[in-house]
Scaffold this motif. Structure first.
Motif, short mmCIF file in Angstrom:
data_model
loop_
_atom_site.label_atom_id
_atom_site.label_comp_id
_atom_site.label_asym_id
_atom_site.label_seq_id
_atom_site.Cartn_x
_atom_site.Cartn_y
_atom_site.Cartn_z
N PRO A 97 1.24 -4.92 16.37
CA PRO A 97 2.01 -4.03 15.49
C PRO A 97 2.44 -4.77 14.22
CG PRO A 97 2.77 -3.81 17.75
CD PRO A 97 1.77 -4.93 17.75
N GLU A 98 2.87 -6.03 14.37
CA GLU A 98 3.32 -6.80 13.19
C GLU A 98 2.20 -6.93 12.17
OE1 GLU A 98 3.74 -7.74 16.37
OE2 GLU A 98 5.87 -7.21 16.44
N GLU A 99 0.96 -7.06 12.66
CA GLU A 99 -0.17 -7.18 11.73
C GLU A 99 -0.39 -5.87 10.98
OE1 GLU A 99 -3.12 -10.63 13.34
OE2 GLU A 99 -2.87 -8.90 14.66
N PHE A 100 -0.23 -4.76 11.70
CA PHE A 100 -0.34 -3.46 11.00
C PHE A 100 0.73 -3.36 9.91
CE2 PHE A 100 -2.81 -2.03 14.75
CZ PHE A 100 -3.85 -1.39 14.10
N TYR A 101 1.99 -3.82 10.23
CA TYR A 101 3.06 -3.73 9.22
C TYR A 101 2.72 -4.61 8.03
CZ TYR A 101 5.45 -2.24 13.54
OH TYR A 101 5.78 -1.66 14.72
N GLU A 102 2.17 -5.78 8.30
CA GLU A 102 1.82 -6.72 7.22
C GLU A 102 0.69 -6.14 6.36
OE1 GLU A 102 3.14 -9.26 5.90
OE2 GLU A 102 1.48 -9.79 4.58
N ILE A 103 -0.27 -5.48 7.04
CA ILE A 103 -1.37 -4.84 6.31
C ILE A 103 -0.81 -3.75 5.38
CG2 ILE A 103 -3.35 -3.26 6.60
CD1 ILE A 103 -4.00 -4.91 9.21
N ALA A 104 0.13 -2.98 5.93
CA ALA A 104 0.74 -1.92 5.11
C ALA A 104 1.48 -2.53 3.93
CB ALA A 104 1.70 -1.09 5.98
N ALA A 105 2.24 -3.59 4.19
CA ALA A 105 3.04 -4.21 3.13
C ALA A 105 2.13 -4.80 2.06
CB ALA A 105 3.93 -5.30 3.74
N GLU A 106 1.06 -5.45 2.48
CA GLU A 106 0.15 -6.05 1.50
C GLU A 106 -0.53 -4.98 0.65
OE1 GLU A 106 -1.92 -9.46 2.63
OE2 GLU A 106 -3.52 -9.20 1.16
N THR A 107 -0.87 -3.86 1.29
CA THR A 107 -1.50 -2.77 0.55
C THR A 107 -0.53 -2.18 -0.47
OG1 THR A 107 -2.82 -2.33 2.51
CG2 THR A 107 -2.81 -0.61 0.82
N ARG A 108 0.75 -2.08 -0.08
CA ARG A 108 1.74 -1.54 -1.03
C ARG A 108 1.96 -2.51 -2.19
NH1 ARG A 108 7.37 0.72 1.14
NH2 ARG A 108 7.80 -1.45 1.56
N ARG A 109 2.07 -3.80 -1.87
CA ARG A 109 2.20 -4.82 -2.95
C ARG A 109 1.04 -4.71 -3.94
NH1 ARG A 109 3.97 -8.25 1.13
NH2 ARG A 109 1.92 -9.20 1.39
N ALA A 110 -0.16 -4.56 -3.38
CA ALA A 110 -1.36 -4.49 -4.22
C ALA A 110 -1.28 -3.27 -5.14
CB ALA A 110 -2.60 -4.43 -3.35
N ALA A 111 -0.82 -2.14 -4.56
CA ALA A 111 -0.74 -0.91 -5.36
C ALA A 111 0.29 -1.07 -6.47
CB ALA A 111 -0.38 0.27 -4.45
N GLU A 112 1.41 -1.73 -6.13
CA GLU A 112 2.47 -1.90 -7.14
C GLU A 112 2.02 -2.83 -8.26
OE1 GLU A 112 6.10 -1.04 -3.99
OE2 GLU A 112 5.67 -3.12 -4.62
N GLN A 113 1.23 -3.85 -7.87
CA GLN A 113 0.77 -4.81 -8.89
C GLN A 113 -0.54 -4.37 -9.55
OE1 GLN A 113 0.53 -8.39 -6.59
NE2 GLN A 113 2.75 -8.50 -6.29
N GLY A 114 -1.18 -3.37 -8.94
CA GLY A 114 -2.44 -2.87 -9.50
C GLY A 114 -3.59 -3.86 -9.35
N VAL A 115 -3.51 -4.73 -8.35
CA VAL A 115 -4.57 -5.73 -8.14
C VAL A 115 -5.07 -5.65 -6.69
CG1 VAL A 115 -5.18 -8.19 -8.20
CG2 VAL A 115 -3.49 -7.28 -9.82
N THR A 116 -6.37 -5.43 -6.53
CA THR A 116 -6.93 -5.37 -5.17
C THR A 116 -6.92 -6.77 -4.55
OG1 THR A 116 -8.34 -3.53 -5.74
CG2 THR A 116 -9.02 -4.83 -3.84
N PRO A 117 -6.36 -6.91 -3.36
CA PRO A 117 -6.30 -8.25 -2.75
C PRO A 117 -7.67 -8.70 -2.24
CG PRO A 117 -5.42 -6.62 -1.24
CD PRO A 117 -5.78 -5.88 -2.50
N GLU A 118 -7.79 -10.01 -2.07
CA GLU A 118 -8.99 -10.56 -1.42
C GLU A 118 -9.06 -10.02 0.01
OE1 GLU A 118 -11.42 -12.90 -2.50
OE2 GLU A 118 -10.58 -12.19 -4.40
N PRO A 119 -10.27 -9.85 0.57
CA PRO A 119 -10.36 -9.43 1.97
C PRO A 119 -9.64 -10.43 2.87
CG PRO A 119 -12.50 -9.30 0.90
CD PRO A 119 -11.58 -9.97 -0.07
N ARG A 120 -8.92 -9.92 3.87
CA ARG A 120 -8.15 -10.79 4.78
C ARG A 120 -8.81 -10.84 6.13
NH1 ARG A 120 -2.45 -11.31 3.73
NH2 ARG A 120 -2.31 -12.21 5.81
#
Lengths: 412, 306
Positions: free
Chosen positions: A363-386
């Motif tokens: 579950p924690e990994e799903f939360y982290e995935i969600a958080a990273e996706t939101r950060r990316a959207a806010e910054q407008g930069v697609t993250p490297e594949p994890r």
């Protein structure tokens, strides 16, 4: 209708039994074997009228399956992992015979290293074969989609073999409550197979799977088979509707879960999507607008349904339980190809690899995935594949490596 | 052999069921045998093919077969035959097709599939007691790709992958097949049509696994003039290199024992693939070895026959 606790394997066997499969060429492999054992017991006990033949390999098994389907009988078979790869030449060959049958694949990671546990690299290696692919997330879906798969395969617009996929161990050996349809209802939904002109018999000479000399002929037949596969999109919708009318369970080519008003979406296939649903619920409780989109149908690819389901999202996290070595997540690339340049396409399509060889996604990994996706959207930069991997896993791996190194240095 | 419709060569079928104008090479010994075999098996057959020269027989939209055809893959024609046979039986049992609509299932492969890649599938089909005929046209190499050495290539033969002569020894596929104790195994050759016809007639009237191995002189692969196919075939028998025999009920019997065997040189010297055994210098050691192998074989046969 009876409700029983069934493993995914037993559910697949029930699907084949209710479909009244005539013919079962078989070969054992973990974690699929329970399917053919169930069927063998029913056939021996007179509960199922089917001819089972133990083949000496999966390559021969798929050859026999295709040949029998091209001879006008309803065929069921099952395999997994290395078996699917061993059959690969024939997986690509038999769809061109336009002879429908159903193959259940129980997903398992492929060598090297060898593992018995689940991921999707086996089934995705068959992605371009011409077999249609249905990916299941529950044992009920496995039973229901085995029946739906026959309707789809035998649809005169389609006439292609279908793979019904479930995850090894997570579904194959997990008991869930499953409603087993009455045989009479299954018969109403799935009438006898009519092979039309595709059979062998005296006075009816047929040449099947012949060679062509010429690129125009080759291209013509390949395009024809591709267009038939695309016809499976409307055919699936109709079959699923008919299934819903008969059995009350509704299916779509793409399952959406709390995604209509979501800003962020997980995209997954297979049984781990149930973990994603749980994460969605918890994140929703914490105030997130998040959902899940899960393609059931992977071939044909439900491009338009996916575009609609993902339109306007701020960020999409694609979680791939597979790894195209040297590229990345296969589902991620598939989605990018249908979203790129489309109006309303999500700005961020982030890629996460996890769940290889049966590895859990917490579950924690799903939360982290969600958080990273939101950060990316806010910054407008697609993250490297994890590549999901925890510190504790790495510590454990270092210990095992230390043991391996110590043993290598040990004097005999 | 007994109870044959073919008492003399005049009684062989004169009709040619198999169409002409195929892409096979001029003088193809495999096609020569297939013509004769198909005349006896007839059009109520489904030919299940593995990758090889004869895959080209049925090329969209043409076929020389008045009956049916299914191409599979190099390794798995016997598995394709299993699927077709079982489906026919299921449809017969359910009354979907009538008994007169039934077909004989005939696997057709070259030696590449029969001796190597497809041997596992063949072994298993025999073990399952599959009711089928397996016909191997054996031209002693991967002929369709230009004659590379295969497990059927004889010792000393030059191929494109054994330019100095094949170092191995031809696998004894007849013995391997017979060791499975199938219903019937026979060797044939197109240049001995009466012997061939009697064996195919016998196979057709039996049930279970029936396997036919046809040595198939190959003008392009063996390097001889296409007009010599018949002569090369007859020499293969007269030198004792290709024993004509059959296996049935646990017994092997020879159907044509050459009374005075010609020296193997008579056969080898007619083919370019063995030219290096004679030119620029005779390879007496290898020629003697090949001769000794043949002599040993027939000594055992004669001993066994008393």
């Amino acid at each position: 209708m009876t409700r029983k606790l069934l493993t995914g394997n037993a559910a697949a066997a029930w699907g084949a039994r209710l479909a009244r499969a005539d013919y079962l060429p078989a070969f054992p492999i973990t974690p699929q074997t329970e399917i053919i054992e169930n069927l063998a017991a029913w056939i021996a006990g007179g509960e199922m009228d089917c001819r089972m033949v133990m083949m000496e390999s999966e390559h021969s098994m798929i050859t026999a399956a295709g040949a029998a389907a091209a001879s006008g009988v309803r065929v069921f078979t099952a395999t997994s992992s290395q078996g699917l790869l061993y059959a690969m030449e024939m997986l690509y060959a038999v769809p061109g015979m336009r002879a429908p049958f159903v193959l259940v694949n129980v997903s398992r990671g492929i060598a090297t290293p060898t593992t018995l546990e689940s991921d999707h690299n086996d089934i995705l290696a068959a992605r371009d074969s011409g077999f249609l692919q249905i990916h299941c997330a529950t044992c009920q879906e496995v039973l229901d989609h085995t029946l739906i798969a026959y309707r789809l395969a035998e649809d005169t617009r389609v006439r292609l073999p279908v793979i019904v996929n479930m995850d090894g161990f997570y579904l194959s050996f997990t008991r869930e409550p499953v409603e087993i349809p009455e045989q009479a209802a299954a018969d109403r939904f799935l009438p006898n197979f009519d092979p039309e002109t595709t059979f062998f018999g005296a006075g009816h000479p047929v040449s099947q799977a012949v060679i062509v000399l010429g690129s125009s002929q080759y291209s013509y037949f390949r395009y024809e088979t591709h267009l038939a596969a695309l016809q499976a999109l409307p055919a699936y919708a109709e079959a699923a509707q008919a299934f819903g009318r008969e059995f009350g369970r509704q299916y779509q080519a793409v399952e959406t879960y709390r995604s209509a008003d979501a800003e962020y979406v997980f995209v997954m296939i297979g049984s781990f999507a149930t973990k994603a649903k749980d994460a969605v619920d918890r994140l929703r409780d914490a105030g997130w607008r998040i959902g899940l989109v899960r393609p059931r149908l992977l071939r044909p690819f439900p491009a338009e349904d996916l575009r609609q389901a993902l339109a306007g999202k701020k960020g999409v996290a694609v979680i791939d339980q597979n790894l195209s070595l040297g590229k990345g997540g296969i589902l991620h690339a598939e989605l990018a190809s249908v979203l790129y340049g489309q109006a309303g396409a999500p700005a961020i399509l982030a890629s996460f690899i996890g769940g290889l060889g049966g590895r859990d996604i917490s579950p924690e990994e799903f939360y982290e995935i969600a958080a990273e996706t939101r950060r990316a959207a806010e910054q407008g930069v697609t993250p490297e594949p994890r590549l999901l991997y925890s510190d504790s896993e790495l510590r454990q791996m270092r210990k095992l490596q230390a043991i391996a190194h110590a043993q290598r240095k040990e004097k005999p | 052999m007994s109870e044959t419709a073919f008492k003399s060569i005049r009684e062989l079928p004169s009709a040619r069921l198999l169409g002409t104008g195929t892409p096979m090479c001029a003088g193809c010994g495999g096609l020569q045998a297939l013509h004769q075999i198909y005349d006896i098996l007839g059009a109520n057959t489904v030919v299940v093919n593995a990758a090889g020269c004869m895959t080209l027989l049925t090329t969209y939209p043409y076929t020389p077969f008045p009956g049916s055809w299914l191409y599979t893959a190099m390794a798995s024609a016997p598995a394709g035959a299993q699927g077709v046979r079982d489906a026919l039986d299921l449809r017969l049992a359910k009354g979907i097709i009538r008994p007169e609509e039934n077909l004989d299932v005939v696997v057709l492969t070259g030696d590449g599939a029969a001796y190597g890649m497809g041997l596992s599938a063949t072994s298993s089909a025999i073990e399952r007691g599959l009711d089928f005929i397996y016909l191997c046209y054996d031209n002693e190499g991967y002929g369709n790709t230009g004659q590379q050495s295969s497990p059927a290539t004889p010792r000393g033969a030059r191929t494109t992958t054994s330019p100095l002569g094949h170092p191995g020894r031809k696998k004894d596929l007849f013995a391997i097949w017979a060791a499975h104790r199938p219903t019937y195994v026979a060797t044939v050759i197109g240049s001995e049509p009466l012997d061939l016809a009697r064996k195919i007639e016998k196979a057709k009237n039996l049930k279970g696994p029936r396997l036919i191995l046809a040595l198939s002189p190959c003008p392009t692969g063996w390097d001889f003039d296409p007009m010599a196919t018949g002569e090369i075939g007859r020499l293969a028998v007269k030198t004792g290199i290709w024993p004509l025999k059959e296996y049935e009920n646990g017994q092997v019997s020879h159907t044509k024992i050459p009374s005075a065997r010609l020296p193997v040189e008579a056969y080898l010297s007619k083919q370019g693939r063995f030219a290096h055994l004679f030119q620029p210098a005779r390879n007496d050691a290898l020629l003697a070895e090949i001769q000794a192998q043949v002599d040993d074989y027939w000594r055992e046969v004669e001993t066994a026959h008393g």
